[in-house]
Design a protein around this motif. Structure first.
Motif, mmCIF file in Angstrom:
data_model
loop_
_atom_site.group_PDB
_atom_site.id
_atom_site.type_symbol
_atom_site.label_atom_id
_atom_site.label_comp_id
_atom_site.label_asym_id
_atom_site.label_seq_id
_atom_site.Cartn_x
_atom_site.Cartn_y
_atom_site.Cartn_z
ATOM 1 N N ALA A 96 0.900 -1.247 0.094
ATOM 2 C CA ALA A 96 -0.010 -0.043 0.049
ATOM 3 C C ALA A 96 0.902 1.106 -0.051
ATOM 4 O O ALA A 96 0.414 2.245 -0.561
ATOM 5 N N SER A 97 1.992 1.335 0.554
ATOM 6 C CA SER A 97 2.869 2.525 0.790
ATOM 7 C C SER A 97 3.381 2.700 -0.813
ATOM 8 O O SER A 97 3.455 4.156 -1.055
ATOM 9 N N TRP A 98 3.689 1.722 -1.466
ATOM 10 C CA TRP A 98 4.063 1.992 -3.023
ATOM 11 C C TRP A 98 2.941 2.812 -3.765
ATOM 12 O O TRP A 98 3.112 3.733 -4.577
ATOM 13 N N LYS A 99 1.783 2.535 -3.312
ATOM 14 C CA LYS A 99 0.650 3.084 -3.970
ATOM 15 C C LYS A 99 0.445 4.413 -3.329
ATOM 16 O O LYS A 99 0.023 5.549 -3.871
ATOM 17 N N ALA A 100 0.723 4.785 -2.017
ATOM 18 C CA ALA A 100 0.571 6.050 -1.432
ATOM 19 C C ALA A 100 1.483 6.956 -1.936
ATOM 20 O O ALA A 100 1.012 8.151 -2.151
ATOM 21 N N ILE A 101 2.629 6.587 -2.308
ATOM 22 C CA ILE A 101 3.569 7.831 -2.823
ATOM 23 C C ILE A 101 3.305 8.106 -3.958
ATOM 24 O O ILE A 101 3.976 9.275 -4.622
ATOM 25 N N SER A 102 2.545 7.393 -4.938
ATOM 26 C CA SER A 102 2.123 7.754 -6.228
ATOM 27 C C SER A 102 0.738 8.632 -6.351
ATOM 28 O O SER A 102 0.465 9.244 -7.123
ATOM 29 N N LYS A 103 0.229 8.714 -5.077
ATOM 30 C CA LYS A 103 -1.182 9.542 -5.023
ATOM 31 C C LYS A 103 -1.065 10.492 -4.109
ATOM 32 O O LYS A 103 -1.897 11.397 -4.230
ATOM 33 N N SER A 104 -0.285 10.540 -3.223
ATOM 34 C CA SER A 104 -0.332 11.536 -1.893
ATOM 35 C C SER A 104 1.108 12.333 -2.006
ATOM 36 O O SER A 104 2.312 11.821 -2.302
ATOM 37 N N ARG A 105 0.845 13.903 -2.083
ATOM 38 C CA ARG A 105 2.018 14.543 -2.276
ATOM 39 C C ARG A 105 2.901 14.586 -0.760
ATOM 40 O O ARG A 105 4.262 14.521 -0.995
ATOM 41 N N MET B 141 3.105 11.811 1.108
ATOM 42 C CA MET B 141 3.593 10.551 1.200
ATOM 43 C C MET B 141 5.092 10.551 0.193
ATOM 44 O O MET B 141 6.086 9.924 0.540
ATOM 45 N N PHE B 142 4.816 11.207 -0.767
ATOM 46 C CA PHE B 142 5.713 11.316 -1.938
ATOM 47 C C PHE B 142 7.077 12.127 -1.367
ATOM 48 O O PHE B 142 8.381 11.771 -1.583
ATOM 49 N N ALA B 143 6.785 13.080 -0.820
ATOM 50 C CA ALA B 143 7.789 14.178 -0.199
ATOM 51 C C ALA B 143 8.500 13.365 1.020
ATOM 52 O O ALA B 143 9.787 13.481 1.090
ATOM 53 N N TYR B 144 7.917 12.625 1.680
ATOM 54 C CA TYR B 144 8.378 11.813 2.929
ATOM 55 C C TYR B 144 9.010 10.903 2.384
ATOM 56 O O TYR B 144 10.296 10.400 2.897
ATOM 57 N N TYR B 145 8.796 9.877 1.228
ATOM 58 C CA TYR B 145 9.558 9.097 0.632
ATOM 59 C C TYR B 145 10.811 9.712 0.052
ATOM 60 O O TYR B 145 11.979 8.900 0.285
ATOM 61 N N SER B 146 10.902 10.752 -0.596
ATOM 62 C CA SER B 146 11.884 11.251 -1.082
ATOM 63 C C SER B 146 13.030 11.898 -0.150
ATOM 64 O O SER B 146 14.162 11.885 -0.510
ATOM 65 N N LYS B 147 12.562 12.192 0.973
ATOM 66 C CA LYS B 147 13.506 12.535 2.144
ATOM 67 C C LYS B 147 14.506 11.494 2.443
ATOM 68 O O LYS B 147 15.584 11.951 2.740
ATOM 69 N N HIS B 148 13.893 10.359 2.514
ATOM 70 C CA HIS B 148 14.669 9.300 3.196
ATOM 71 C C HIS B 148 15.053 8.284 2.033
ATOM 72 O O HIS B 148 16.040 7.316 2.106
ATOM 73 N N ALA B 149 14.758 8.222 0.689
ATOM 74 C CA ALA B 149 15.063 7.404 -0.449
ATOM 75 C C ALA B 149 16.654 7.609 -0.994
ATOM 76 O O ALA B 149 17.028 6.760 -1.301
ATOM 77 N N LYS C 104 9.737 3.265 6.205
ATOM 78 C CA LYS C 104 9.246 4.360 6.925
ATOM 79 C C LYS C 104 7.905 4.799 6.303
ATOM 80 O O LYS C 104 6.891 5.358 7.187
ATOM 81 N N VAL C 105 7.522 4.866 5.064
ATOM 82 C CA VAL C 105 6.375 5.213 4.767
ATOM 83 C C VAL C 105 5.248 4.374 5.083
ATOM 84 O O VAL C 105 4.145 4.960 5.583
ATOM 85 N N ALA C 106 5.478 3.053 5.158
ATOM 86 C CA ALA C 106 4.568 1.873 5.714
ATOM 87 C C ALA C 106 4.134 2.493 7.260
ATOM 88 O O ALA C 106 2.835 2.229 7.346
ATOM 89 N N ARG C 107 5.244 2.634 7.857
ATOM 90 C CA ARG C 107 4.878 3.107 9.352
ATOM 91 C C ARG C 107 4.079 4.349 9.320
ATOM 92 O O ARG C 107 3.311 4.365 10.069
ATOM 93 N N LYS C 108 4.448 5.210 8.617
ATOM 94 C CA LYS C 108 3.593 6.451 8.724
ATOM 95 C C LYS C 108 2.069 6.230 8.231
ATOM 96 O O LYS C 108 1.235 6.764 8.867
ATOM 97 N N LEU C 109 2.254 5.370 7.046
ATOM 98 C CA LEU C 109 0.845 5.046 6.878
ATOM 99 C C LEU C 109 0.009 4.295 7.641
ATOM 100 O O LEU C 109 -1.161 4.318 7.902
ATOM 101 N N ALA C 110 0.642 3.467 8.520
ATOM 102 C CA ALA C 110 -0.167 2.702 9.494
ATOM 103 C C ALA C 110 -0.348 3.723 10.685
ATOM 104 O O ALA C 110 -1.690 3.578 11.055
#
Length: 397
Positions: A303-312, A314-322, A332-338
């Motif tokens: 679900a996290s892979w889907k979230a970063i493609s739909k939410s600004r 979430m994508f910013a949070y992923y880019s910060k740590h990627a 980390k995105v999965a934890r935030k999503l949970a």
């Protein structure tokens, strides 16, 4: 010498008795301790009533506490013990302290004795026990997951058969190689022998059957979720990346999100926390911990892979740590999503993309308003202190 039927009976009112159980299909191994000593050990047929009768007969009036490892027998024994007034807890097998000697000499007697000893010392803590209805709902969800695995197995068997016999699906039927209904209809062909044709037909029939079963199970699961947890289900669907299957899985496995009063405990249960093996100055991080709910973690990662493609956000949070490690970043995105899923499930309100930003803006406005009121209050004090009509400003010092 005359005899009497009167017997002296001890009174154990207010005394605590700790019962360690090693539960098996055909027998229970029981150890009873009180006041730091072992007062009983025996083997009995499985059943809570037999244990309760023994305690009432030999230690009447006492307070009874028991524990056993959660396993194949589920929670029926736990429910029966609690109904009879025995304070029972279910244990995770890995939470029972065991010495090296106990590991090498393991019997039912040693297992029940260890549970009774640690229960008396207060070293054991029970796991959360779901209600009977919730356990059945969770069982339906796990049945669906096992059915998905059956479909993958049937799909791979059919593909392997086609590959072995050099049966190529034309591009006019399928360009992706997915065994859709159209492809299965096209595969209604005859091979060079009756045995080969029958084998192919059986593989196709098995795949169709598994898919039909999955559809029925998913439909029934969604119906039960909508009846019991409609508001929570709809709130979870508003979170970017969380679809119908992930939402149903979270509800079926967790039930009550508010039972996790700590974010770390919640993340640990989902397996989204790293675990360490450190000693002295040496710190080793071993990635995600293996002890977790193995049914939810894969769903949240997907679900996290889907979230970063739909939410600004979430994508910013992923880019910060990627930049360091993309795999760790998605965890980390999965934890935030949970955590977001937990928040919307408890509040019952749909997800808002800019919720944190709005809260930050409201906080800044409130802070500026308080500063303005404070400065205006200081000015009024200065005006009150002025002699005559001239503004009085106190000199420094």
């Amino acid at each position: 010498m005359p005899r009497t039927n009167l017997q002296k009976q001890n009174d154990f009112s207010g005394q605590d008795f700790y019962v360690g159980l090693d539960v098996h299909k055909r027998s229970w191994s029981v150890t009873i301790r009180s006041l730091g000593i072992q007062v009983g050990h025996f083997t009995q047929p499985p059943g809570a009533e037999g244990l309760y009768d023994y305690l009432q007969r030999n230690f009447p009036g006492g307070h009874y506490h028991s524990a056993y490892e959660a396993g194949f027998c589920g929670t029926y024994a736990h429910e029966e013990l609690c109904k009879l007034g025995i304070n029972n807890i279910l244990l995770h097998a890995a939470d029972i302290p065991v010495t090296d000697k106990q590991k090498k000499n393991k019997t039912d007697l040693h297992d029940s004795r260890a549970i009774a000893e640690h229960l008396e010392r207060g070293n054991l803590h029970g796991i959360h026990v779901l209600s009977r209805d919730q356990q059945e709902l969770r069982g339906l969800f796990r049945l669906r997951q096992s059915k998905v695995a059956d479909i993958v197995r049937s799909n791979n068997k059919l593909k392997s058969f086609l590959m072995y016999h050099s049966i190529v699906i034309p591009e006019t039927v399928s360009t992706t190689g997915f065994l859709s209904v159209k492809v299965l209809d096209w595969l209604a062909i005859e091979l060079s022998s009756m045995a080969g044709t029958l084998t192919l037909q059986q593989y196709i029939a098995d795949l169709k059957y598994q898919r039909e079963q999955l559809y029925r199970i998913t439909k029934s699961l969604r119906t039960e979720i909508l009846i019991l947890h409609k508001q929570t289900y709809e709130s979870l669907l508003s979170v970017p990346g969380i679809g119908s299957i992930t939402a149903m899985g979270l509800i079926a496995e967790l039930a009550d999100f508010s039972r996790f009063d700590d974010a770390d405990k919640y993340s640990s249960y989902l397996g989204l926390c790293p675990w360490e093996d450190s000693s002295g100055d040496t710190v080793k991080t071993k990635g995600m911990q293996p002890r977790c709910n193995s049914h939810l973690r894969p769903l949240l990662i997907e679900a996290s892979w889907k979230a970063i493609s739909k939410s600004r956000s979430m994508f910013a949070y992923y880019s910060k740590h990627a930049g360091k490690d993309s795999k760790k970043a998605i965890v980390k995105v999965a934890r935030k999503l949970a955590m977001i899923a937990k928040g919307v499930a408890i509040s019952g309100k749909p997800y808002q993309e800019d919720y944190l930003k709005q809260k930050q803006q409201e906080y800044q406005k409130m802070k500026a308003l308080k500063a303005e009121r404070f400065s205006s209050g200081i000015a009024e004090q200065h005006i009150n202190k002025q002699p005559g009509t001239e503004l009085y400003v106190p000199m420094p010092g």
